[in-house]
Design a protein around this motif. Structure first.
Motif, PDB file in Angstrom:
ATOM      1  N   ARG A  22      12.007  38.912  16.987  1.00  0.00           N
ATOM      2  CA  ARG A  22      12.197  37.654  17.700  1.00  0.00           C
ATOM      3  C   ARG A  22      12.161  37.878  19.205  1.00  0.00           C
ATOM      4  NH1 ARG A  22      17.029  38.969  14.997  1.00  0.00           N
ATOM      5  NH2 ARG A  22      18.864  39.290  16.322  1.00  0.00           N
ATOM      6  N   ALA A  23      11.960  36.796  19.942  1.00  0.00           N
ATOM      7  CA  ALA A  23      11.777  36.891  21.391  1.00  0.00           C
ATOM      8  C   ALA A  23      13.067  36.625  22.146  1.00  0.00           C
ATOM      9  CB  ALA A  23      10.709  35.885  21.844  1.00  0.00           C
ATOM     10  N   ARG A  24      13.140  37.254  23.316  1.00  0.00           N
ATOM     11  CA  ARG A  24      14.171  37.021  24.317  1.00  0.00           C
ATOM     12  C   ARG A  24      15.598  37.080  23.753  1.00  0.00           C
ATOM     13  NH1 ARG A  24      13.936  32.409  29.114  1.00  0.00           N
ATOM     14  NH2 ARG A  24      15.350  33.515  30.505  1.00  0.00           N
ATOM     15  N   GLU A  25      15.933  38.224  23.232  1.00  0.00           N
ATOM     16  CA  GLU A  25      17.269  38.440  22.672  1.00  0.00           C
ATOM     17  C   GLU A  25      18.186  39.047  23.737  1.00  0.00           C
ATOM     18  OE1 GLU A  25      20.140  38.765  19.403  1.00  0.00           O
ATOM     19  OE2 GLU A  25      18.234  37.697  19.661  1.00  0.00           O
ATOM     20  N   PRO A  26      19.327  38.426  24.046  1.00  0.00           N
ATOM     21  CA  PRO A  26      20.273  39.027  24.999  1.00  0.00           C
ATOM     22  C   PRO A  26      20.755  40.379  24.476  1.00  0.00           C
ATOM     23  CG  PRO A  26      20.803  36.717  24.602  1.00  0.00           C
ATOM     24  CD  PRO A  26      19.773  37.099  23.577  1.00  0.00           C
ATOM     25  N   LEU A  27      20.752  41.388  25.338  1.00  0.00           N
ATOM     26  CA  LEU A  27      21.114  42.735  24.916  1.00  0.00           C
ATOM     27  C   LEU A  27      22.545  43.123  25.264  1.00  0.00           C
ATOM     28  CD1 LEU A  27      17.842  44.676  25.822  1.00  0.00           C
ATOM     29  CD2 LEU A  27      18.609  43.929  23.565  1.00  0.00           C
ATOM     30  N   ALA A  28      23.169  42.411  26.193  1.00  0.00           N
ATOM     31  CA  ALA A  28      24.532  42.777  26.601  1.00  0.00           C
ATOM     32  C   ALA A  28      25.493  42.902  25.416  1.00  0.00           C
ATOM     33  CB  ALA A  28      25.072  41.775  27.618  1.00  0.00           C
ATOM     34  N   PRO A  29      25.449  42.001  24.425  1.00  0.00           N
ATOM     35  CA  PRO A  29      26.394  42.121  23.301  1.00  0.00           C
ATOM     36  C   PRO A  29      26.189  43.375  22.457  1.00  0.00           C
ATOM     37  CG  PRO A  29      25.479  39.903  23.412  1.00  0.00           C
ATOM     38  CD  PRO A  29      24.662  40.747  24.324  1.00  0.00           C
ATOM     39  N   TYR A  30      25.029  44.021  22.585  1.00  0.00           N
ATOM     40  CA  TYR A  30      24.744  45.210  21.788  1.00  0.00           C
ATOM     41  C   TYR A  30      25.103  46.504  22.518  1.00  0.00           C
ATOM     42  CZ  TYR A  30      21.986  41.889  19.033  1.00  0.00           C
ATOM     43  OH  TYR A  30      21.587  40.826  18.264  1.00  0.00           O
ATOM     44  N   THR A  31      25.720  46.407  23.686  1.00  0.00           N
ATOM     45  CA  THR A  31      26.092  47.594  24.445  1.00  0.00           C
ATOM     46  C   THR A  31      27.594  47.618  24.687  1.00  0.00           C
ATOM     47  OG1 THR A  31      25.954  46.669  26.688  1.00  0.00           O
ATOM     48  CG2 THR A  31      23.893  47.365  25.664  1.00  0.00           C
ATOM     49  N   THR A  32      28.121  48.811  24.930  1.00  0.00           N
ATOM     50  CA  THR A  32      29.554  48.940  25.208  1.00  0.00           C
ATOM     51  C   THR A  32      29.892  48.515  26.630  1.00  0.00           C
ATOM     52  OG1 THR A  32      29.222  51.280  25.785  1.00  0.00           O
ATOM     53  CG2 THR A  32      29.879  50.774  23.516  1.00  0.00           C
ATOM     54  N   PHE A  33      28.878  48.410  27.506  1.00  0.00           N
ATOM     55  CA  PHE A  33      29.115  47.929  28.865  1.00  0.00           C
ATOM     56  C   PHE A  33      29.192  46.405  28.907  1.00  0.00           C
ATOM     57  CE2 PHE A  33      28.265  51.032  32.511  1.00  0.00           C
ATOM     58  CZ  PHE A  33      29.400  50.637  33.182  1.00  0.00           C
ATOM     59  N   ARG A  34      28.556  45.752  27.939  1.00  0.00           N
ATOM     60  CA  ARG A  34      28.546  44.296  27.826  1.00  0.00           C
ATOM     61  C   ARG A  34      27.860  43.618  29.016  1.00  0.00           C
ATOM     62  NH1 ARG A  34      29.351  45.670  23.389  1.00  0.00           N
ATOM     63  NH2 ARG A  34      31.083  45.126  22.010  1.00  0.00           N
ATOM     64  N   ILE A  35      26.901  44.300  29.628  1.00  0.00           N
ATOM     65  CA  ILE A  35      26.151  43.710  30.735  1.00  0.00           C
ATOM     66  C   ILE A  35      24.668  44.044  30.559  1.00  0.00           C
ATOM     67  CG2 ILE A  35      28.025  43.672  32.429  1.00  0.00           C
ATOM     68  CD1 ILE A  35      27.071  46.256  33.553  1.00  0.00           C
ATOM     69  N   GLY A  36      23.809  43.335  31.299  1.00  0.00           N
ATOM     70  CA  GLY A  36      22.377  43.586  31.233  1.00  0.00           C
ATOM     71  C   GLY A  36      21.614  42.367  30.756  1.00  0.00           C
ATOM     72  N   GLY A  37      20.298  42.434  30.877  1.00  0.00           N
ATOM     73  CA  GLY A  37      19.436  41.305  30.561  1.00  0.00           C
ATOM     74  C   GLY A  37      18.996  41.267  29.103  1.00  0.00           C
ATOM     75  N   ALA A  38      17.871  40.596  28.871  1.00  0.00           N
ATOM     76  CA  ALA A  38      17.391  40.353  27.511  1.00  0.00           C
ATOM     77  C   ALA A  38      16.209  41.245  27.166  1.00  0.00           C
ATOM     78  CB  ALA A  38      16.983  38.888  27.356  1.00  0.00           C
ATOM     79  N   ALA A  39      15.960  41.386  25.864  1.00  0.00           N
ATOM     80  CA  ALA A  39      14.765  42.070  25.383  1.00  0.00           C
ATOM     81  C   ALA A  39      13.620  41.076  25.324  1.00  0.00           C
ATOM     82  CB  ALA A  39      15.007  42.659  23.998  1.00  0.00           C
ATOM     83  N   GLU A  40      12.448  41.505  25.741  1.00  0.00           N
ATOM     84  CA  GLU A  40      11.269  40.656  25.607  1.00  0.00           C
ATOM     85  C   GLU A  40      11.038  40.351  24.125  1.00  0.00           C
ATOM     86  OE1 GLU A  40       6.749  40.497  27.370  1.00  0.00           O
ATOM     87  OE2 GLU A  40       7.661  42.459  27.027  1.00  0.00           O
ATOM     88  N   TRP A  41      11.105  41.387  23.289  1.00  0.00           N
ATOM     89  CA  TRP A  41      11.044  41.253  21.839  1.00  0.00           C
ATOM     90  C   TRP A  41      12.147  42.102  21.242  1.00  0.00           C
ATOM     91  CZ3 TRP A  41       7.846  37.584  20.128  1.00  0.00           C
ATOM     92  CH2 TRP A  41       6.734  37.246  20.911  1.00  0.00           C
ATOM     93  N   PHE A  42      12.688  41.693  20.105  1.00  0.00           N
ATOM     94  CA  PHE A  42      13.843  42.381  19.525  1.00  0.00           C
ATOM     95  C   PHE A  42      13.738  42.385  18.008  1.00  0.00           C
ATOM     96  CE2 PHE A  42      18.175  42.421  17.823  1.00  0.00           C
ATOM     97  CZ  PHE A  42      18.745  43.499  18.503  1.00  0.00           C
ATOM     98  N   CYS A  43      14.144  43.512  17.398  1.00  0.00           N
ATOM     99  CA  CYS A  43      14.177  43.602  15.944  1.00  0.00           C
ATOM    100  C   CYS A  43      15.470  44.273  15.515  1.00  0.00           C
ATOM    101  CB  CYS A  43      12.989  44.404  15.410  1.00  0.00           C
ATOM    102  SG  CYS A  43      13.005  44.625  13.616  1.00  0.00           S
TER     103      CYS A  43
END
Length: 316
Positions: A22-43
């Motif tokens: 899928r497109a434009r998935e926020p990545l912050a929730p998948y990291t222990t830092f809880r910051i950062g932008g989105a993935a262009e594509w995500f699986c």
């Protein structure tokens, strides 16, 4: 600004994009830092087959692949990550033969430790409390208190760029400090096998609790971070002040930076080799603190700190 998705999956036939991507998935929730932008594509690859399919699809479409395990040793740029980000999700652990346990790449190291300890299988209990997943730990050859994970790895199963599965003995994995061949070949870990031995579960629990207690005493586990930011310098490096151990945290502390903040990020008061995130923290804030620590330590002691944390994506 987060990464914008492309209009369609690259290639003449958009249907070649697997439905799990899928497109434009926020990545912050998948990291222990809880910051950062989105993935262009995500699986979110819930099985090894899904992971291999996603890797093959990306290769065929000319889309770069980034693998995100537990997100515990990475900083995602505020501009997000271009290409396909794959998150291995299979969580299977099994005793495949006497003395060898196999764990899927998406299994947490803590989960693997609990599984082995409860069955009286020793060898991994010292890794209790280690954040992240098996795949990420193998890729970066995780270390703790002078030990490398590769010391107990027997073999690794990987997806090649075309999706084919390959099995590699540990001796061919090019393991080093924070290093493995996965960082250069485009292969993606599917599972790893670990050498274990029969042991008393009660004794294993004691050792696991000691490892976890050590982390709690020395690390700021209650706030967002990516773990240690810098590698500890070689003890033979010149420039260490008298009485200071060969520790990145000790050098940062001696340079007067413990507690220093930029924006919402701060050098931890508990452990100066940790940068922690507070309200409103951005990847730019963290990166600025990283640069400040490196510059100040080099100016003060002539020691150049090397980053342990992995920077992914676009930083503005």
């Amino acid at each position: 600004m987060t990464a914008a998705p492309t209009a369609a999956w690259p290639g003449s036939d958009a249907e070649r994009r697997p439905p799990a991507i899928r497109a434009r998935e926020p990545l912050a929730p998948y990291t222990t830092f809880r910051i950062g932008g989105a993935a262009e594509w995500f699986c979110d690859a819930t099985t090894a087959a899904d992971l291999r399919t996603a890797v093959a699809a990306a290769t065929g479409a000319g889309v770069p692949v980034t693998v995100l395990g537990g997100g515990s040793n990475v900083l995602i740029g505020d501009g997000g990550v271009r290409g396909l980000v794959i998150r291995p999700g299979e969580r299977r652990v099994e005793l495949v033969r006497p003395g060898i346990v196999r764990a899927s790449a998406g299994v947490t190291l803590n989960g693997l430790v609990r599984w082995t300890v409860s069955r009286g299988l020793g060898g991994l209990e010292g890794w209790a409390g280690t954040p992240g997943t098996v795949g990420g730990a193998v890729c970066g050859n995780a270390h703790f208190r002078g030990r490398l994970l590769s010391e107990v790895v027997a073999a690794v199963g990987m997806a090649e760029p075309d999706g084919t599965e390959r099995v590699a003995p540990a001796g061919t994995m090019e393991f080093g400090y924070d290093a493995s061949r996965l960082q250069r070949t485009g292969e993606v870990a599917l599972w790893a096998e670990f050498a274990v031995g029969d042991a008393d579960p009660a004794a294993l629990r004691v050792r696991a609790r000691e490892a976890l207690a050590y982390r709690k005493r020395t690390q700021p586990l209650s706030v967002p971070s990516a773990g240690c930011i810098f590698r500890n310098p070689d003890p033979g490096t010149s420039g260490f002040p008298d009485g200071v151990p060969a520790s990145a945290g000790a050098l940062i502390d001696r340079a007067g930076l413990k507690g220093t903040a930029i924006g919402g990020a701060r050098v931890s008061h508990r452990h100066a080799n940790f940068i922690v995130g507070g309200p409103g923290a951005s990847a730019r804030d963290v990166r600025a603190l990283v640069d400040l620590c490196r510059t100040r330590v080099e100016a003060s002691f002539g020691v150049v700190l090397r980053c342990e944390v992995v920077f992914l994506g676009e930083f503005s």
